[in-house]
Design a protein around this motif. Structure first.
Motif, PDB file in Angstrom:
ATOM      1  N   ARG A  21       0.835  -1.206   0.000  1.00  0.00           N
ATOM      2  CA  ARG A  21       0.000   0.000   0.000  1.00  0.00           C
ATOM      3  C   ARG A  21       0.868   1.254   0.000  1.00  0.00           C
ATOM      4  O   ARG A  21       0.590   2.209  -0.735  1.00  0.00           O
ATOM      5  CB  ARG A  21      -0.933  -0.009   1.216  1.00  0.00           C
ATOM      6  N   ARG A  22       1.929   1.254   0.809  1.00  0.00           N
ATOM      7  CA  ARG A  22       2.770   2.441   0.914  1.00  0.00           C
ATOM      8  C   ARG A  22       3.499   2.747  -0.394  1.00  0.00           C
ATOM      9  O   ARG A  22       3.589   3.913  -0.798  1.00  0.00           O
ATOM     10  CB  ARG A  22       3.777   2.285   2.063  1.00  0.00           C
ATOM     11  N   ILE A  23       4.007   1.713  -1.061  1.00  0.00           N
ATOM     12  CA  ILE A  23       4.695   1.999  -2.325  1.00  0.00           C
ATOM     13  C   ILE A  23       3.699   2.378  -3.416  1.00  0.00           C
ATOM     14  O   ILE A  23       4.033   3.137  -4.329  1.00  0.00           O
ATOM     15  CB  ILE A  23       5.595   0.824  -2.783  1.00  0.00           C
ATOM     16  N   SER A  24       2.471   1.885  -3.311  1.00  0.00           N
ATOM     17  CA  SER A  24       1.434   2.282  -4.277  1.00  0.00           C
ATOM     18  C   SER A  24       1.097   3.758  -4.112  1.00  0.00           C
ATOM     19  O   SER A  24       0.961   4.494  -5.103  1.00  0.00           O
ATOM     20  CB  SER A  24       0.183   1.425  -4.094  1.00  0.00           C
ATOM     21  N   LEU A  25       0.966   4.204  -2.870  1.00  0.00           N
ATOM     22  CA  LEU A  25       0.681   5.616  -2.616  1.00  0.00           C
ATOM     23  C   LEU A  25       1.856   6.487  -3.057  1.00  0.00           C
ATOM     24  O   LEU A  25       1.661   7.577  -3.601  1.00  0.00           O
ATOM     25  CB  LEU A  25       0.387   5.826  -1.130  1.00  0.00           C
ATOM     26  N   LEU A  28       1.700   6.750  -6.866  1.00  0.00           N
ATOM     27  CA  LEU A  28       0.672   7.702  -7.283  1.00  0.00           C
ATOM     28  C   LEU A  28       1.202   9.124  -7.203  1.00  0.00           C
ATOM     29  O   LEU A  28       1.006   9.936  -8.117  1.00  0.00           O
ATOM     30  CB  LEU A  28      -0.562   7.557  -6.392  1.00  0.00           C
ATOM     31  N   ARG A  29       1.910   9.421  -6.116  1.00  0.00           N
ATOM     32  CA  ARG A  29       2.395  10.791  -5.880  1.00  0.00           C
ATOM     33  C   ARG A  29       3.620  11.126  -6.736  1.00  0.00           C
ATOM     34  O   ARG A  29       3.645  12.155  -7.420  1.00  0.00           O
ATOM     35  CB  ARG A  29       2.735  10.936  -4.392  1.00  0.00           C
ATOM     36  N   LEU A  30       4.620  10.266  -6.713  1.00  0.00           N
ATOM     37  CA  LEU A  30       5.885  10.583  -7.368  1.00  0.00           C
ATOM     38  C   LEU A  30       5.821  10.461  -8.889  1.00  0.00           C
ATOM     39  O   LEU A  30       6.505  11.197  -9.601  1.00  0.00           O
ATOM     40  CB  LEU A  30       6.998   9.672  -6.834  1.00  0.00           C
ATOM     41  N   LEU A  31       5.009   9.536  -9.379  1.00  0.00           N
ATOM     42  CA  LEU A  31       4.944   9.299 -10.825  1.00  0.00           C
ATOM     43  C   LEU A  31       3.751   9.992 -11.475  1.00  0.00           C
ATOM     44  O   LEU A  31       3.574   9.895 -12.690  1.00  0.00           O
ATOM     45  CB  LEU A  31       4.887   7.796 -11.107  1.00  0.00           C
ATOM     46  N   GLY A  32       2.933  10.666 -10.677  1.00  0.00           N
ATOM     47  CA  GLY A  32       1.776  11.361 -11.239  1.00  0.00           C
ATOM     48  C   GLY A  32       0.769  10.422 -11.861  1.00  0.00           C
ATOM     49  O   GLY A  32       0.175  10.727 -12.900  1.00  0.00           O
ATOM     50  N   LEU A  33       0.536   9.274 -11.209  1.00  0.00           N
ATOM     51  CA  LEU A  33      -0.373   8.266 -11.749  1.00  0.00           C
ATOM     52  C   LEU A  33      -1.811   8.552 -11.333  1.00  0.00           C
ATOM     53  O   LEU A  33      -2.063   9.187 -10.312  1.00  0.00           O
ATOM     54  CB  LEU A  33       0.035   6.874 -11.256  1.00  0.00           C
ATOM     55  N   ASP A  34      -2.736   8.056 -12.126  1.00  0.00           N
ATOM     56  CA  ASP A  34      -4.156   8.174 -11.803  1.00  0.00           C
ATOM     57  C   ASP A  34      -4.631   7.008 -10.941  1.00  0.00           C
ATOM     58  O   ASP A  34      -5.514   7.164 -10.098  1.00  0.00           O
ATOM     59  CB  ASP A  34      -4.989   8.226 -13.087  1.00  0.00           C
ATOM     60  N   ASP A 161      10.015  17.492 -12.615  1.00  0.00           N
ATOM     61  CA  ASP A 161      10.211  16.212 -11.948  1.00  0.00           C
ATOM     62  C   ASP A 161      10.176  15.120 -13.009  1.00  0.00           C
ATOM     63  O   ASP A 161       9.117  14.732 -13.490  1.00  0.00           O
ATOM     64  CB  ASP A 161       9.132  15.987 -10.895  1.00  0.00           C
ATOM     65  N   TYR A 162      11.347  14.607 -13.368  1.00  0.00           N
ATOM     66  CA  TYR A 162      11.475  13.663 -14.467  1.00  0.00           C
ATOM     67  C   TYR A 162      10.640  12.404 -14.243  1.00  0.00           C
ATOM     68  O   TYR A 162      10.166  11.786 -15.189  1.00  0.00           O
ATOM     69  CB  TYR A 162      12.942  13.292 -14.675  1.00  0.00           C
ATOM     70  N   ARG A 163      10.424  12.036 -12.996  1.00  0.00           N
ATOM     71  CA  ARG A 163       9.700  10.797 -12.724  1.00  0.00           C
ATOM     72  C   ARG A 163       8.230  10.891 -13.142  1.00  0.00           C
ATOM     73  O   ARG A 163       7.625   9.881 -13.505  1.00  0.00           O
ATOM     74  CB  ARG A 163       9.825  10.440 -11.246  1.00  0.00           C
ATOM     75  N   ARG A 164       7.674  12.078 -13.114  1.00  0.00           N
ATOM     76  CA  ARG A 164       6.281  12.251 -13.522  1.00  0.00           C
ATOM     77  C   ARG A 164       6.122  12.130 -15.040  1.00  0.00           C
ATOM     78  O   ARG A 164       4.995  12.077 -15.538  1.00  0.00           O
ATOM     79  CB  ARG A 164       5.740  13.588 -13.020  1.00  0.00           C
ATOM     80  N   LEU A 177      13.636   4.968  -7.806  1.00  0.00           N
ATOM     81  CA  LEU A 177      13.058   5.869  -6.813  1.00  0.00           C
ATOM     82  C   LEU A 177      13.711   5.608  -5.455  1.00  0.00           C
ATOM     83  O   LEU A 177      13.267   4.744  -4.691  1.00  0.00           O
ATOM     84  CB  LEU A 177      11.541   5.666  -6.710  1.00  0.00           C
ATOM     85  N   PRO A 178      14.781   6.339  -5.132  1.00  0.00           N
ATOM     86  CA  PRO A 178      15.552   6.027  -3.918  1.00  0.00           C
ATOM     87  C   PRO A 178      14.818   6.296  -2.618  1.00  0.00           C
ATOM     88  O   PRO A 178      15.096   5.669  -1.603  1.00  0.00           O
ATOM     89  CB  PRO A 178      16.792   6.929  -4.051  1.00  0.00           C
ATOM     90  N   GLU A 179      13.870   7.231  -2.622  1.00  0.00           N
ATOM     91  CA  GLU A 179      13.208   7.580  -1.363  1.00  0.00           C
ATOM     92  C   GLU A 179      12.048   6.656  -1.020  1.00  0.00           C
ATOM     93  O   GLU A 179      11.413   6.795   0.018  1.00  0.00           O
ATOM     94  CB  GLU A 179      12.718   9.033  -1.392  1.00  0.00           C
TER      95      GLU A 179
END
Length: 201
Positions: A21-25, A28-34, A161-164, A177-179
């Motif tokens: 759940r935590r990596i999914s959240l 969503l935030r870091l990659l700008g996913l829907d 933010d390149y990851r998005r 994603l190191p963090e």
């Protein structure tokens, strides 16, 4: 149907846990996913069936853990009768051509990826986001996959933010994603649970 950016988290989910759940959240935030879809596998071909809970039990437990409107627990692999990631991805892209997918995996799975069937084809199907995992970071970033696709790794040279931008990239493309650190695995949780069950009070 609305076009979405969707992260795909595949696995046995035996059991699903808060780390999923935590990596999914975070995705969503870091990659700008829907959305993030949890693809509960009928049976991981690289894992033994010993100690594997039934599909319905794992699927229902995953739904109980997800608890978020943007995390979708999916039985897609069971519905199409597939357990190989490369075939699942091809089927998803054919079934949902309007969506953009990103495969989500831990650094430990990146180390193991060359053992997967047609792993290079997997790299060519969707962009990949790799989550940090203690003890695997060095192996992942210096392993076969990272070295072969070193030119396709997204780094901070892109604007913003390149990851998005990962979901919009043409594969092969991947980002580390190191963090986002996954500390527990389903295997560890099963060991803790079994040890607790064997302890006499």
């Amino acid at each position: 149907m609305q076009a979405l950016k969707i992260g795909l988290l595949g696995g046995s989910f035996n059991p699903a846990h808060d780390g999923h759940r935590r990596i999914s959240l975070a995705a969503l935030r870091l990659l700008g996913l829907d959305q993030v879809w949890w693809l509960v596998s009928p049976q991981n071909p690289l894992k033994s069936q010993k100690g594997m809970a039934g599909f319905t039990e794992r699927f229902d437990a995953a739904k109980a853990i997800a608890r978020h409107p943007k995390i979708v627990v999916s039985d897609f692999e069971a519905r199409i009768g597939e357990q190989r990631t490369v075939r699942t991805l091809a089927a998803l892209k054919k079934t949902y051509p309007q969506h953009k997918f990103v495969w989500l995996m831990g650094a430990d799975n990146m180390v193991q990826l060359p053992e997967w069937q047609q792993w290079e084809q997997i790299m060519s199907l969707v962009p990949i986001a790799v989550f940090n995992r203690p003890g695997y970071t060095y192996k992942a970033l210096n392993g076969k996959v990272a070295l072969k696709y070193r030119r396709q790794r997204l780094k901070s040279g892109l604007k913003g933010d390149y990851r998005r931008q990962l979901a919009d990239m043409r594969p092969p493309a991947w980002a580390f994603l190191p963090e986002t650190t996954i500390e527990l695995s389903s295997t560890q949780i099963r060991k803790y649970r079994d040890n607790a069950g064997n302890t006499c009070s």
